[in-house]
Design an enzyme around this catalytic site. Structure first.
Site, PDB file in Angstrom:
ATOM      1  N   GLY A 198       0.797  -1.221   0.000  1.00  0.00           N
ATOM      2  CA  GLY A 198       0.000   0.000   0.000  1.00  0.00           C
ATOM      3  C   GLY A 198       0.827   1.268   0.000  1.00  0.00           C
ATOM      4  N   THR A 200       2.419   2.691   2.558  1.00  0.00           N
ATOM      5  CA  THR A 200       2.221   3.528   3.740  1.00  0.00           C
ATOM      6  C   THR A 200       3.374   3.466   4.733  1.00  0.00           C
ATOM      7  OG1 THR A 200       1.001   1.744   4.844  1.00  0.00           O
ATOM      8  CG2 THR A 200      -0.288   3.351   3.582  1.00  0.00           C
ATOM      9  N   SER A 280       0.031  -3.647  14.169  1.00  0.00           N
ATOM     10  CA  SER A 280      -0.932  -3.616  15.272  1.00  0.00           C
ATOM     11  C   SER A 280      -2.108  -2.758  14.843  1.00  0.00           C
ATOM     12  CB  SER A 280      -0.285  -3.035  16.535  1.00  0.00           C
ATOM     13  OG  SER A 280      -1.203  -2.990  17.613  1.00  0.00           O
ATOM     14  N   LEU A 332      13.648 -10.776   3.038  1.00  0.00           N
ATOM     15  CA  LEU A 332      13.839 -12.217   2.852  1.00  0.00           C
ATOM     16  C   LEU A 332      12.997 -12.793   1.724  1.00  0.00           C
ATOM     17  CD1 LEU A 332      13.677 -13.310   6.613  1.00  0.00           C
ATOM     18  CD2 LEU A 332      15.716 -12.781   5.266  1.00  0.00           C
ATOM     19  N   TYR A 539       2.417   6.989  21.373  1.00  0.00           N
ATOM     20  CA  TYR A 539       2.655   7.691  20.106  1.00  0.00           C
ATOM     21  C   TYR A 539       3.065   9.123  20.410  1.00  0.00           C
ATOM     22  CZ  TYR A 539       1.259   5.738  15.534  1.00  0.00           C
ATOM     23  OH  TYR A 539       1.223   5.098  14.322  1.00  0.00           O
TER      24      TYR A 539
END
Length: 622
Positions: A198, A200, A280, A332, A539
């Site tokens: 995406g 992001t 998460s 990987l 945060y």
């Protein structure tokens, strides 16, 4: 209680040879507000880059701007706030961010094709793509769009003309077998592959290594975007890795189930990205993090496909290979198909909020809620600065009664309850489950909040706080328009250090800005976003006015590095869910030990000895 009308839906579901009926009740308009943000976008228009900005967050038609009347307005028609005017936002921007509206810093136009770096071509690889009929493009704009994520330094460079190294070709596989063939071809031809979902990333994971001399392939997974099957008996589903989170949940909702994984970037991030970064979500208290949801994954490496032989809840078969795949960040191999746990849609969803006299009281409340394991689906504690910011996102209203009621509530909290407007903070709550379980959980949570001096602040503040998750990123672009650079970073920290870490990290940022000669006081704010038995995720958001500064990016990087050093010194983790990428890898040896890094390097040598997946994330050299 903030319970609105429910729609009663009869779902006829076939499970192998069994028919049964689910009497499912859910809120008609906000079973998941995040799922509705693209309600006006047709499925064929949901390609992650088709309508997105090339040098900013989100959709081209959605942005904050300051209109001709000097008021902040959000454009477009995709979001609940689209078209609304926010009378208080400009004052907040000027007074708390020290923005000067006289000094604009407009972004450059998208470069012409001939202004972009010419692609490095590996003829053997290109011929292999063409002869096999793989979908690919050498077009400059296609390559540019996939050259970056969304860190501040990446967007700043794009806005102001410094186009970095970009991929040389974009390849779109259509199914797992094609991925195997493309990766084998790349490994044989000696090219570099960087998976793209995406876009992001906020860890510089998508940046092309500046010293890479090989042809760089952006392996864009977004055409692999189908749900392959849903198993109602075992409550699992399997989807291709390129599906965007919002599309995944919308389609599952139509089947009466959900995964429930809602990262802040859910509108744009991909399922494969969730796995590759150990993601998460906002509702992890109910659904868990990605490692709790994952049942099975197919992972294509240069040595072949790595996967487990069965889909069972748990295995004791040595070290778990899923934990090699999760967090591998494109170094990987590439995730192609993912099987996750699902749950029935919740019967009831309600919002709420609690105002506390100070941040420390709020932290202690969240700590007790976590200890008693009664946390709602989402509980977020905003500090005073974020609370004030949240108030600026109240839209312009012609309702005198609403304005009057807001004023009465403010007077009640500050004058009669004695809360200081400059220290109070707010926790936003999202409850979901059966009607009975939600009612019981609300009673318990609000009782605990009262013990810690908290007052119920109503559902609307809770709903607005939840909305901030997709608004904040758009605000950063408004900041860039007026020479204000801002970014977020996160950490995980034990409960007994949450308040101290927040206080010390803020102080470190203020001091660093002063030492570096930044004229205006920076904006520094934080919130607790996820809670656990033993700690919480915090945060941070910070930014500063860079008008007139000779090298804003260098200053910004020095400040963020200092903040991260302070976080680690206070017992915080290097990252909770953003990952390492290139941005944080210099701290990795101190975080997981040099032995741990050598283990990662050994796995890399085993799975990818030619460094085909050469993004340069996590570790520097083989």
């Amino acid at each position: 209680m903030d319970i609105v009308l429910f729609n009663k839906v009869k779902l006829q579901i076939r499970v192998r040879s069994i028919h049964f009926t689910i009497d499912h009740k859910r809120e008609g308009h906000n079973c998941s507000e995040k799922i509705q943000t693209m309600a006006n976008v047709q499925p064929e228009e949901r390609h992650p880059r088709a309508h997105q900005k090339w040098n900013g967050w989100g959709y081209q038609d959605s942005k904050f701007l300051i209109n001709s009347e000097g008021l902040a307005q959000f454009t477009g028609a995709r979001y609940p706030i689209s078209g609304q005017v926010f009378p208080k936002l400009v004052d907040w921007f000027v007074n708390y961010c020290n923005a000067n509206l006289e000094f604009k810093s407009p972004a450059q136009n998208i470069p012409n094709e001939d202004e972009l770096p010419k692609p490095t071509i590996n003829q053997k690889f290109l011929y292999g793509l063409q002869s096999s009929g793989f979908d690919h493009s050498l077009h400059g704009h296609e390559r540019l769009f996939r050259s970056h994520g969304h860190t501040s330094h990446e967007i700043y460079l794009l806005r102001h003309g410094a186009i970095p190294r970009i991929p040389d070709i974009v390849v779109w596989p259509r199914h797992h077998k094609e991925v195997e063939e493309i990766v084998a071809l790349a490994n044989d031809c000696g090219v570099c592959v960087i998976p793209f979902g995406g876009g992001t990333s906020v860890s510089s994971a998508l940046e092309c290594p500046s010293g890479e001399l090989r042809m760089i392939v952006s392996l864009d997974m977004t055409k692999m975007n189908k749900i392959l099957w849903v198993d109602y008996e075992n409550m699992t589903m399997c989807a291709e890795a390129g599906i965007i989170g919002e599309d995944l949940e919308r389609q599952l909702h139509e089947k009466g189930v959900c995964v429930g994984h809602e990262p802040d970037s859910m509108e744009f991030c991909s399922l494969g990205g969730w796995v590759a970064t150990r993601a998460s979500g906002m509702k992890k208290n109910v659904y868990g993090n990605i490692e709790d949801l994952l049942v099975h994954v197919r992972f294509v490496t240069p040595q072949g496909t790595m996967e487990k032989s069965c889909m069972v809840p748990r295995m004791s078969t040595g070290p778990d290979i899923h934990h090699v795949i999760m967090g591998s960040e494109g170094t990987l191999g590439v995730v192609t198909e993912v099987t996750l746990r699902i749950q029935p849609l919740p019967e009831c969803i309600t919002y709420g909020s609690v105002v506390f006299p100070n941040f420390e009281s709020g932290v202690e409340c969240l700590r007790e809620i976590a200890k008693l394991r009664c946390a709602p689906a989402s509980i977020r504690l905003m500090d005073n600065q974020q609370f004030k910011f949240g108030q600026t996102l109240k839209p312009q209203s012609g309702s005198f009664f609403q304005s009057l009621m807001d004023g009465i509530k403010t007077v009640y909290v500050t004058r009669f309850k004695g809360f200081d407007p400059n220290t109070l903070c707010v926790a936003t709550l999202l409850f979901q489950g059966t009607r009975e379980s939600v009612e019981n959980q609300e009673k318990l949570v609000y009782a605990i909040a009262k013990k810690h001096g908290g007052l119920s602040a109503g559902a609307e503040n809770g709903r607005r706080g939840y909305m901030l998750t997709f608004v904040i990123a758009y605000l950063r672009d408004l900041g860039f328009d007026y020479s204000f650079i801002a970014e977020s970073f996160e950490t995980c920290v034990p409960w007994d250090r949450v308040a101290t870490l927040c206080r010390n990290t803020k102080a470190a940022i203020y001091k660093k800005c002063k030492d570096l000669g930044i004229q205006y006081k920076p904006l520094v704010t934080c919130r607790v976003t996820q809670t656990y038995d033993t700690g919480a995720c915090v945060y941070f958001y910070f930014g500063f006015n860079y008008h007139g500064l000779p090298d804003p990016l260098a200053l910004y990087q020095e400040i963020e590095d200092g903040a991260r050093d302070e976080v680690l010194a206070n017992g915080g983790s290097l990252s909770h869910h953003h990952g390492i990428g290139k941005l944080r890898k210099k701290w990795l040896p101190a975080t997981v030990s040099t032995v741990g890094v050598e283990v990662m390097r050994g796995i890399k040598k085993s799975l990818d000895p030619n460094n085909t997946f050469g993004s340069g994330n996590l570790i520097s050299k083989l």
